[in-house]
Design a protein around this motif. Structure first.
Motif, PDB file in Angstrom:
ATOM      1  N   GLY A   8       0.819  -1.202   0.000  1.00 59.16           N
ATOM      2  CA  GLY A   8       0.000   0.000   0.000  1.00 59.16           C
ATOM      3  C   GLY A   8       0.850   1.248   0.000  1.00 59.16           C
ATOM      4  O   GLY A   8       2.058   1.203  -0.274  1.00 59.16           O
ATOM      5  N   ASP A  19      -3.597   3.763   2.223  1.00 62.71           N
ATOM      6  CA  ASP A  19      -4.371   2.957   1.291  1.00 62.71           C
ATOM      7  C   ASP A  19      -3.756   1.562   1.329  1.00 62.71           C
ATOM      8  O   ASP A  19      -2.598   1.383   0.950  1.00 62.71           O
ATOM      9  CB  ASP A  19      -4.305   3.527  -0.124  1.00 62.71           C
ATOM     10  CG  ASP A  19      -5.014   4.869  -0.230  1.00 62.71           C
ATOM     11  OD1 ASP A  19      -6.115   5.011   0.349  1.00 62.71           O
ATOM     12  OD2 ASP A  19      -4.475   5.780  -0.880  1.00 62.71           O
ATOM     13  N   VAL A  20      -4.525   0.586   1.822  1.00 62.88           N
ATOM     14  CA  VAL A  20      -4.032  -0.784   1.973  1.00 62.88           C
ATOM     15  C   VAL A  20      -4.537  -1.604   0.798  1.00 62.88           C
ATOM     16  O   VAL A  20      -5.743  -1.781   0.630  1.00 62.88           O
ATOM     17  CB  VAL A  20      -4.496  -1.402   3.311  1.00 62.88           C
ATOM     18  CG1 VAL A  20      -3.914  -2.796   3.476  1.00 62.88           C
ATOM     19  CG2 VAL A  20      -4.100  -0.506   4.483  1.00 62.88           C
ATOM     20  N   ASP A  21      -3.598  -2.079  -0.026  1.00 60.12           N
ATOM     21  CA  ASP A  21      -3.935  -2.842  -1.233  1.00 60.12           C
ATOM     22  C   ASP A  21      -3.888  -4.353  -1.019  1.00 60.12           C
ATOM     23  O   ASP A  21      -4.578  -5.094  -1.715  1.00 60.12           O
ATOM     24  CB  ASP A  21      -2.968  -2.486  -2.370  1.00 60.12           C
ATOM     25  CG  ASP A  21      -3.047  -1.018  -2.758  1.00 60.12           C
ATOM     26  OD1 ASP A  21      -4.109  -0.409  -2.563  1.00 60.12           O
ATOM     27  OD2 ASP A  21      -2.027  -0.488  -3.243  1.00 60.12           O
ATOM     28  N   LYS A  22      -3.029  -4.804  -0.078  1.00 64.55           N
ATOM     29  CA  LYS A  22      -2.836  -6.240   0.148  1.00 64.55           C
ATOM     30  C   LYS A  22      -2.751  -6.527   1.631  1.00 64.55           C
ATOM     31  O   LYS A  22      -2.293  -5.698   2.408  1.00 64.55           O
ATOM     32  CB  LYS A  22      -1.527  -6.715  -0.505  1.00 64.55           C
ATOM     33  CG  LYS A  22      -1.506  -6.662  -2.013  1.00 64.55           C
ATOM     34  CD  LYS A  22      -0.303  -7.407  -2.547  1.00 64.55           C
ATOM     35  CE  LYS A  22       0.871  -6.482  -2.732  1.00 64.55           C
ATOM     36  NZ  LYS A  22       2.024  -7.129  -3.345  1.00 64.55           N
ATOM     37  N   SER A  23      -3.171  -7.717   2.003  1.00 64.22           N
ATOM     38  CA  SER A  23      -3.020  -8.174   3.385  1.00 64.22           C
ATOM     39  C   SER A  23      -1.544  -8.331   3.713  1.00 64.22           C
ATOM     40  O   SER A  23      -0.726  -8.598   2.825  1.00 64.22           O
ATOM     41  CB  SER A  23      -3.730  -9.522   3.567  1.00 64.22           C
ATOM     42  OG  SER A  23      -5.111  -9.406   3.314  1.00 64.22           O
ATOM     43  N   GLY A  38     -13.902   1.140   2.315  1.00 63.32           N
ATOM     44  CA  GLY A  38     -13.694  -0.275   2.054  1.00 63.32           C
ATOM     45  C   GLY A  38     -14.447  -1.124   3.060  1.00 63.32           C
ATOM     46  O   GLY A  38     -15.048  -0.624   4.017  1.00 63.32           O
ATOM     47  N   LEU A  47      -7.301  -8.094   4.715  1.00 63.20           N
ATOM     48  CA  LEU A  47      -8.406  -7.339   4.123  1.00 63.20           C
ATOM     49  C   LEU A  47      -9.646  -8.219   4.082  1.00 63.20           C
ATOM     50  O   LEU A  47      -9.580  -9.396   3.728  1.00 63.20           O
ATOM     51  CB  LEU A  47      -8.039  -6.878   2.716  1.00 63.20           C
ATOM     52  CG  LEU A  47      -6.845  -5.908   2.629  1.00 63.20           C
ATOM     53  CD1 LEU A  47      -6.453  -5.670   1.181  1.00 63.20           C
ATOM     54  CD2 LEU A  47      -7.165  -4.601   3.322  1.00 63.20           C
ATOM     55  N   GLY A  86     -11.304  -6.685  -0.245  1.00 63.21           N
ATOM     56  CA  GLY A  86     -10.680  -5.691  -1.107  1.00 63.21           C
ATOM     57  C   GLY A  86     -10.000  -4.574  -0.336  1.00 63.21           C
ATOM     58  O   GLY A  86      -9.921  -4.586   0.895  1.00 63.21           O
ATOM     59  N   LYS A  87      -9.505  -3.604  -1.069  1.00 66.45           N
ATOM     60  CA  LYS A  87      -8.701  -2.500  -0.547  1.00 66.45           C
ATOM     61  C   LYS A  87      -9.459  -1.664   0.480  1.00 66.45           C
ATOM     62  O   LYS A  87     -10.689  -1.603   0.456  1.00 66.45           O
ATOM     63  CB  LYS A  87      -8.270  -1.597  -1.690  1.00 66.45           C
ATOM     64  CG  LYS A  87      -7.435  -2.296  -2.738  1.00 66.45           C
ATOM     65  CD  LYS A  87      -7.134  -1.362  -3.889  1.00 66.45           C
ATOM     66  CE  LYS A  87      -6.355  -2.091  -4.971  1.00 66.45           C
ATOM     67  NZ  LYS A  87      -5.997  -1.196  -6.078  1.00 66.45           N
ATOM     68  N   THR A  88      -8.680  -1.012   1.368  1.00 67.86           N
ATOM     69  CA  THR A  88      -9.248  -0.083   2.339  1.00 67.86           C
ATOM     70  C   THR A  88      -8.442   1.205   2.363  1.00 67.86           C
ATOM     71  O   THR A  88      -7.282   1.240   1.932  1.00 67.86           O
ATOM     72  CB  THR A  88      -9.272  -0.651   3.773  1.00 67.86           C
ATOM     73  OG1 THR A  88      -7.930  -0.842   4.224  1.00 67.86           O
ATOM     74  CG2 THR A  88     -10.056  -1.939   3.867  1.00 67.86           C
ATOM     75  N   ARG A  89      -9.079   2.237   2.866  1.00 64.26           N
ATOM     76  CA  ARG A  89      -8.392   3.490   3.206  1.00 64.26           C
ATOM     77  C   ARG A  89      -8.585   3.665   4.702  1.00 64.26           C
ATOM     78  O   ARG A  89      -9.708   3.602   5.198  1.00 64.26           O
ATOM     79  CB  ARG A  89      -8.960   4.676   2.433  1.00 64.26           C
ATOM     80  CG  ARG A  89      -8.345   6.003   2.884  1.00 64.26           C
ATOM     81  CD  ARG A  89      -8.654   7.132   1.945  1.00 64.26           C
ATOM     82  NE  ARG A  89      -7.690   7.047   0.834  1.00 64.26           N
ATOM     83  CZ  ARG A  89      -7.642   7.900  -0.167  1.00 64.26           C
ATOM     84  NH1 ARG A  89      -8.533   8.886  -0.250  1.00 64.26           N
ATOM     85  NH2 ARG A  89      -6.749   7.769  -1.113  1.00 64.26           N
TER      86      ARG A  89
END
Length: 186
Positions: A21, A43-47, A65, A98, A101-104
């Motif tokens: 992220g 912004d977290v794209d991956k665990s 998210g 996650l 999906g992605k989170t902010r």
């Protein structure tokens, strides 16, 4: 002291070393290398694992998210955008999964001191009486936040942070659909 205002759109994203992220550091005090507190949006794209910060108390709130499952030192926590911010030891081993999906997310990190910090969601109205020696902050997420500091009014646009240190006593009121309120002992 007056308000310090930072817009999320004005802060460049810093990619994480693990590729999971990016982070936008909105504010830190007093300096980048040896801060007493830091506020950021990630912004977290991956665990994956969170970075560890020894001696730091950490607050975490999902802004957008489906949310995350955090394992903090073996204790599971489900955190979504409708949950209260999660407080945990920044030095604890923390893994993030996650949900869908992605989170902010919003992060507040504070070096431990004699008094604890605080973060809460404002969805409607909030009021607080403050005394000298406290840094306060409001993050307006997806809507404008109106902040009344004694008789001074601040209109904070969406995706913006305002912070200041209280020099004397003050009455603060916040009205917002989606905002975060933070208090940091100075």
């Amino acid at each position: 002291m007056t308000w310090n205002i930072v817009r999320l759109a004005d802060i460049p994203a810093t990619p994480w070393r693990n590729g999971g992220g990016v982070t936008r550091e909105l504010a830190m005090w007093p300096a980048a290398g040896d801060w007493a507190w830091r506020m950021s949006v990630a912004d977290v794209d991956k665990s994956g694992p969170f970075s560890r910060f020894e001696g730091i108390e950490r607050w975490f709130a999902v802004l957008e998210g489906a949310g995350v499952l955090l394992d903090v030192a073996g204790v599971p926590h489900r955190v979504t955008s409708s949950d209260a911010p999660l407080f945990f030891d920044g030095g604890a081993a923390t893994d993030c999964e996650l949900i869908d999906g992605k989170t902010r997310d919003f992060n507040l990190m504070v070096r431990r001191g004699p008094r604890p910090s605080r973060m809460l969601r404002v969805e409607g109205r909030f009021a607080e009486s403050l005394h000298a020696g406290t840094t306060i902050a409001v993050y307006a997420h997806s809507s404008t936040a109106t902040v009344l500091f004694d008789e001074e009014t601040l209109q904070l646009p969406p995706a913006s942070l305002a912070w200041r240190t209280v020099a004397g006593s003050a009455a603060v009121r916040v009205a917002a659909e989606q905002a975060l309120w933070m208090e940091i002992p100075a």
